[in-house]
Design a protein around this motif. Structure first.
Motif, PDB file in Angstrom:
ATOM      1  N   MET A 190       4.093   7.670  -5.559  1.00 57.52           N
ATOM      2  CA  MET A 190       2.881   7.316  -5.680  1.00 57.52           C
ATOM      3  C   MET A 190       2.743   5.999  -6.116  1.00 57.52           C
ATOM      4  O   MET A 190       1.765   5.118  -5.861  1.00 57.52           O
ATOM      5  CB  MET A 190       1.922   8.573  -6.394  1.00 57.52           C
ATOM      6  N   LYS A 191       3.337   5.760  -7.223  1.00 61.84           N
ATOM      7  CA  LYS A 191       3.339   4.484  -7.962  1.00 61.84           C
ATOM      8  C   LYS A 191       3.654   3.434  -6.851  1.00 61.84           C
ATOM      9  O   LYS A 191       2.987   2.321  -6.813  1.00 61.84           O
ATOM     10  CB  LYS A 191       4.327   4.283  -8.984  1.00 61.84           C
ATOM     11  N   LYS A 192       4.653   3.526  -5.988  1.00 59.30           N
ATOM     12  CA  LYS A 192       5.262   2.588  -4.830  1.00 59.30           C
ATOM     13  C   LYS A 192       3.942   2.333  -3.931  1.00 59.30           C
ATOM     14  O   LYS A 192       3.553   1.226  -3.600  1.00 59.30           O
ATOM     15  CB  LYS A 192       6.359   3.027  -4.189  1.00 59.30           C
ATOM     16  N   MET A 193       3.087   3.529  -3.561  1.00 55.91           N
ATOM     17  CA  MET A 193       2.217   3.326  -2.556  1.00 55.91           C
ATOM     18  C   MET A 193       1.069   2.802  -3.210  1.00 55.91           C
ATOM     19  O   MET A 193       0.214   2.103  -2.478  1.00 55.91           O
ATOM     20  CB  MET A 193       1.606   4.815  -2.087  1.00 55.91           C
ATOM     21  N   HIS A 194       0.627   2.663  -4.471  1.00 52.64           N
ATOM     22  CA  HIS A 194      -0.439   2.026  -5.141  1.00 52.64           C
ATOM     23  C   HIS A 194       0.120   0.490  -5.634  1.00 52.64           C
ATOM     24  O   HIS A 194       0.306   0.315  -6.714  1.00 52.64           O
ATOM     25  CB  HIS A 194      -0.807   2.865  -6.425  1.00 52.64           C
ATOM     26  N   ASN A 195       0.245  -0.177  -4.410  1.00 51.39           N
ATOM     27  CA  ASN A 195       0.859  -1.651  -4.638  1.00 51.39           C
ATOM     28  C   ASN A 195      -0.258  -2.597  -4.727  1.00 51.39           C
ATOM     29  O   ASN A 195      -0.006  -3.904  -5.067  1.00 51.39           O
ATOM     30  CB  ASN A 195       1.679  -2.054  -3.722  1.00 51.39           C
ATOM     31  N   GLY A 196      -1.743  -2.426  -4.766  1.00 52.63           N
ATOM     32  CA  GLY A 196      -2.587  -3.299  -4.693  1.00 52.63           C
ATOM     33  C   GLY A 196      -3.079  -4.001  -3.847  1.00 52.63           C
ATOM     34  O   GLY A 196      -3.885  -5.013  -3.619  1.00 52.63           O
ATOM     35  N   ILE A 197      -2.204  -3.785  -2.644  1.00 58.64           N
ATOM     36  CA  ILE A 197      -2.773  -4.435  -1.218  1.00 58.64           C
ATOM     37  C   ILE A 197      -3.741  -4.056  -0.530  1.00 58.64           C
ATOM     38  O   ILE A 197      -3.560  -2.670  -0.019  1.00 58.64           O
ATOM     39  CB  ILE A 197      -1.389  -4.836  -0.486  1.00 58.64           C
ATOM     40  N   ILE A 198      -4.786  -4.284  -0.458  1.00 60.05           N
ATOM     41  CA  ILE A 198      -6.069  -3.870   0.033  1.00 60.05           C
ATOM     42  C   ILE A 198      -5.925  -3.214   1.468  1.00 60.05           C
ATOM     43  O   ILE A 198      -6.387  -2.221   2.049  1.00 60.05           O
ATOM     44  CB  ILE A 198      -7.467  -4.798  -0.345  1.00 60.05           C
ATOM     45  N   SER A 199      -5.083  -3.995   2.077  1.00 56.54           N
ATOM     46  CA  SER A 199      -5.174  -3.607   3.825  1.00 56.54           C
ATOM     47  C   SER A 199      -4.335  -2.612   3.874  1.00 56.54           C
ATOM     48  O   SER A 199      -4.670  -1.579   4.680  1.00 56.54           O
ATOM     49  CB  SER A 199      -4.549  -4.816   4.579  1.00 56.54           C
ATOM     50  N   GLU A 200      -3.376  -2.435   2.831  1.00 56.28           N
ATOM     51  CA  GLU A 200      -2.677  -0.806   3.150  1.00 56.28           C
ATOM     52  C   GLU A 200      -3.457   0.235   2.760  1.00 56.28           C
ATOM     53  O   GLU A 200      -3.251   1.393   3.058  1.00 56.28           O
ATOM     54  CB  GLU A 200      -1.353  -1.108   1.969  1.00 56.28           C
ATOM     55  N   TYR A 201      -4.475   0.125   1.750  1.00 53.58           N
ATOM     56  CA  TYR A 201      -5.228   1.256   1.345  1.00 53.58           C
ATOM     57  C   TYR A 201      -6.099   1.533   2.214  1.00 53.58           C
ATOM     58  O   TYR A 201      -6.258   2.735   2.558  1.00 53.58           O
ATOM     59  CB  TYR A 201      -5.946   0.748   0.149  1.00 53.58           C
ATOM     60  N   ILE A 202      -6.607   0.667   3.109  1.00 59.26           N
ATOM     61  CA  ILE A 202      -7.504   0.971   4.254  1.00 59.26           C
ATOM     62  C   ILE A 202      -6.729   1.686   5.261  1.00 59.26           C
ATOM     63  O   ILE A 202      -7.154   2.607   6.093  1.00 59.26           O
ATOM     64  CB  ILE A 202      -8.166  -0.610   4.736  1.00 59.26           C
ATOM     65  N   PHE A 203      -5.583   1.318   5.521  1.00 59.98           N
ATOM     66  CA  PHE A 203      -4.495   1.823   6.519  1.00 59.98           C
ATOM     67  C   PHE A 203      -4.476   3.405   5.960  1.00 59.98           C
ATOM     68  O   PHE A 203      -4.787   4.152   6.916  1.00 59.98           O
ATOM     69  CB  PHE A 203      -3.044   1.251   6.563  1.00 59.98           C
ATOM     70  N   TRP A 204      -4.133   3.645   4.962  1.00 54.68           N
ATOM     71  CA  TRP A 204      -3.997   5.003   4.437  1.00 54.68           C
ATOM     72  C   TRP A 204      -5.394   5.817   4.412  1.00 54.68           C
ATOM     73  O   TRP A 204      -5.461   7.073   4.759  1.00 54.68           O
ATOM     74  CB  TRP A 204      -3.562   5.376   2.924  1.00 54.68           C
ATOM     75  N   PHE A 205      -6.475   5.025   4.375  1.00 51.84           N
ATOM     76  CA  PHE A 205      -7.897   5.570   4.742  1.00 51.84           C
ATOM     77  C   PHE A 205      -7.800   6.104   5.853  1.00 51.84           C
ATOM     78  O   PHE A 205      -8.312   7.223   6.195  1.00 51.84           O
ATOM     79  CB  PHE A 205      -9.043   4.780   4.076  1.00 51.84           C
ATOM     80  N   TYR A 206      -7.751   5.182   6.852  1.00 52.21           N
ATOM     81  CA  TYR A 206      -7.776   5.629   8.206  1.00 52.21           C
ATOM     82  C   TYR A 206      -7.167   6.521   8.786  1.00 52.21           C
ATOM     83  O   TYR A 206      -7.537   7.477   9.724  1.00 52.21           O
ATOM     84  CB  TYR A 206      -7.779   4.309   9.109  1.00 52.21           C
TER      85      TYR A 206
END
Lengths: 108, 325
Positions: A77-93
């Motif tokens: 989970m910590k690895k996934m929370h890397n602070g890159i907004i585009s990756e957060y949006i990817f997981w959201f989609y």
């Protein structure tokens, strides 16, 4: 109070709580009156007077056993929370896609 | 009539204390016999409580008012849960649903945790931390089983699937095939281990672990406060075994024997005691004499891994049985 699937009576709950609190207090006050109650003592570990326990265990340590057991999950989970907004949006989609798939095909 | 309810509210908990302490006595005696010891007399828990109540109650200097209050809250919350369950095979005194009981079940353990933390002792703090891990572990399989059973009741067209009365009606286990019985036995096995977890007994006794942390949560408790926690343990045993009776064995014996009136009441109460006794022996006595303590880090894996998977397997088998029939 009634919900879709269950119910409880608040008045009876409070009445029972008061009666039972009184009964428990009576039980606690039983016993030999000769003996003192509420003596204040220091904490000793193996004969040595103990320091403030917060030196050892803080509130952040309360979940230590739980976090230690799920260490692999938390590190992922910590690895996934890397602070890159585009990756957060990817997981959201991806999440929205899964939910829509379930709704569309009537799985739920 | 409301005054009968008030009398029941006052009397049932006292009977529950006596029954709980008697069960603890039988547990110790059976465990001793399993280890080829003579063991203490069956009434030993009564003597223990009496002794604790005439001892000094020492309170650590660094503790807060929470330390003194939590044993009281622990006993009161267990008293209340008993009123919502069909104690002694009788109808529940108060009416509520399973979700409410699940919430109330958290209170006694939480009271112990808060009492341990507020004592100011490192041993008690470590014990509290371990108990939180334990609580978070056993809740998952417990909730999974209860919610599955509610869903099963709902599938039978029961109007209030979370109500305790719906569980005790016995509708759930009607028409169960061989596969379904196998699935139900798996769920029962998981529930027996959940009881051991809720009671913090082997192999889930990490929070009290006498050899490691000197009793853990209750390390600083003494006298009447420790006596109240002792009583709370006895009550918790009654509450949890009664919960399993509600979920798996809600049937009385009076209907089978074809008797009514006071005889039915007595027969059902004796049958209830036998069920609770057997459940205690399988979930507590056998376990504590045959297995050793798990590590803290193994707790969550045991609950969320093995036990949860077993309960899901049981649910799947029952589901297949429902589809086939």
């Amino acid at each position: 109070m009634e919900t879709y699937a269950g119910f409880w009576h608040v008045e009876w709950f409070l009445t029972a709580f008061i009666i039972l609190f009184f009964i428990t207090w009576l039980i606690k006050s039983l016993g030999d009156k000769k003996y003192k109650s509420g003596i204040q003592e220091d904490i000793f570990l193996s004969g040595h007077q103990e320091k403030e326990y917060s030196d050892y265990i803080g509130s952040e340590n309360l979940y230590w056993g739980f976090k230690e057991s799920l260490r692999r999950y938390y590190s992922l989970m910590k690895k996934m929370h890397n602070g890159i907004i585009s990756e957060y949006i990817f997981w959201f989609y991806i999440s929205i896609l899964i939910v829509l798939t379930f709704i569309t095909f009537g799985v739920i | 009539m409301w005054w009968i309810t008030l009398i029941e509210i006052a009397v049932f908990p006292i009977v529950a204390i006596l029954l709980g302490l008697l069960l603890l006595g039988i547990d110790r005696k059976v465990a001793a016999r399993m280890q080829r010891r003579v063991g203490p007399p069956i009434l030993q828990p009564f003597y223990d409580v009496r002794k604790l109540f005439i001892k000094d109650t020492v309170i650590p200097k660094k503790s807060t008012w929470i330390f003194d209050f939590m044993p009281l809250l622990s006993v009161v919350s267990l008293f209340i849960i008993i009123l919502y369950l069909p104690f002694m095979g009788l109808s529940p005194v108060l009416h509520g649903d399973m979700v409410f009981i699940l919430y109330l079940l958290i209170l006694p353990s939480l009271a112990k945790v808060l009492g341990g933390i507020s004592s100011g002792s490192p041993y008690a703090a470590v014990g509290s931390q371990r108990e939180i891990t334990n609580m978070m572990g056993y809740e998952f399989p417990l909730v999974t089983i209860i919610f599955f059973m509610s869903w099963k009741l709902f599938s039978f067209g029961v109007a209030k699937p979370f109500s305790v009365a719906s569980f005790t009606s016995g509708v759930m286990w009607a028409g169960l095939g061989t596969l379904g019985i196998a699935g139900a036995l798996l769920l029962l096995f998981v529930m027996l281990l959940v009881i051991a977890g809720e009671l913090s007994r082997p192999p889930f006794d990490v929070s009290s672990a006498g050899e490691e942390i000197a009793g853990g949560i209750t390390a600083e408790y003494s006298g009447r406060n420790l006596g109240l926690f002792y009583i709370a343990d006895a009550l918790k045993l009654i509450v949890l075994t009664t919960l399993v009776v509600v979920l798996f064995f809600p049937f009385g014996i009076s209907g089978f024997l074809g008797i009514g009136g006071w005889f039915a009441l007595i027969a059902d109460s004796i049958f209830y005691f036998i069920k609770v006794l057997l459940l205690m022996i399988f979930s507590e006595t056998v376990l504590k004499t045959s297995v050793s303590r798990l590590k803290v880090t193994q707790l969550v894996n045991a609950y969320w891994g093995s036990l949860l998977m077993l309960s899901l397997l049981g649910i799947f088998i029952i589901f297949i049985d429902m589809v086939l029939s």
